[in-house]
Write an enzyme that holds these catalytic residues in place. Structure first.
Site: not given
Length: 306
Positions: A141, A167-169
């Site tokens: 993301d 999830f890589k934010i």
């Protein structure tokens, strides 16, 4: 899905070129060996910070096979398989799995400012990719896509799409988004991760991040922060973070993806820090500034190859 969640420091490996811009596979292997020796819990390849967008499909395959063969199971390897086409992304992801990848990292489909895919299309995209593989998917993301992915939507994907679990934010206010994602997704959120060269690492760890995907030049420094935090010593984590923050900031704000290769070259790990055109070489003054800050920390990257 992995029995044990992947956690810790998984830096992005640069793609190494010689001075003429061709793949330098010997240099690639040395870069990987350094990153493992520096304490990486795993490695990500073919990401944006790997200059994946300047590689041909054949070169992608060569880098993927070279790295996975050379790592030989020493650490898990995440392969970025982003593509606008659902079918091509699924094919890339299956090929990465078959080559030995532990996970694939994928951005939502995007192309320019006018071609946007809605949530229904994005959901179908990730479902079809998931159907093609048996390993976890990390959704990246990041602002570069220009595609808004709400925490609610990401949590729904985690609950509904079998292999979507990491999830890589990297968006603004990443910590707030991580916190909400964890709250909404519960056990479906196996890996809420920090990104963007660790510029928001402490806030993201406070929010519940369990992994950090940074640049590849100083996993030893990032690991000192993450390990202290994981051991429950937040004060030590903050102290170590403050020590490394000038270098983190300089990489993130002044250098970008070129920083890793510049530091690796300065330390004798690789022969050339070339980036491919139209990316420009780092300005000599910027390079001097980067090395000046790095030398104060005595990172392994400046000693490993000498």
């Amino acid at each position: 899905m992995a029995v044990q969640p992947y956690r810790g420091v998984f830096p992005v490996a640069p793609t190494i070129f010689d001075q003429h811009g061709a793949l330098d596979l010997d240099g690639q292997k040395r870069a990987i060996d350094f990153m493992i020796d520096a304490g990486s819990d795993g490695i990500c390849i073919l990401a944006n910070f790997s200059e994946q967008f300047v590689l041909t499909d054949q070169e992608r395959t060569i880098v993927q096979q070279t790295v996975l063969d050379h790592v030989a199971g020493r650490v898990p390897v995440i392969v970025t398989t982003t593509h606008f086409s659902t079918e091509i992304c699924a094919q890339r992801s299956r090929a990465a799995q078959d080559a030995g990848a532990a996970m694939v990292m994928i951005m939502p489909p995007y192309h320019g400012a006018t071609i946007r895919i809605d949530e229904t299309g994005i959901g179908q995209f990730f479902q079809r990719v998931s159907d093609a593989i048996d390993i976890p998917i990390m959704i990246q993301d990041a602002p570069v896509s220009g595609t808004a992915l709400s925490a609610d939507f990401l949590a729904r994907l985690a609950r509904q799409v079998e292999h979507v679990s990491y999830f890589k934010i990297e968006t603004p206010q990443a910590a707030a988004k991580l916190r909400k994602l964890i709250e909404l997704g519960g056990d479906a959120i196996v890996g809420p991760w920090d990104g963007e060269e660790a510029i928001t690492l402490m806030a993201d760890l406070d929010a519940g991040a369990t992994g950090a995907m940074t640049g590849g030049a100083y996993p030893d420094g990032i690991r000192g922060i993450v390990n202290a935090y994981r051991d429950g010593d937040q004060e030590k984590a903050a102290e170590v973070y403050q020590q490394w923050l000038p270098l983190i900031n300089y990489e993130n704000r002044q250098c970008g993806l070129a920083a890793c290769k510049t530091l690796m070259q300065a330390g004798g790990i690789i022969r050339s820090d070339a980036v491919r055109h139209p990316l420009a070489p780092m300005h000599p003054a910027t390079r001097d500034g980067l090395l000046k800050i790095a030398r104060r920390l005595d990172p392994l990257v400046l000693r490993w190859g000498k």
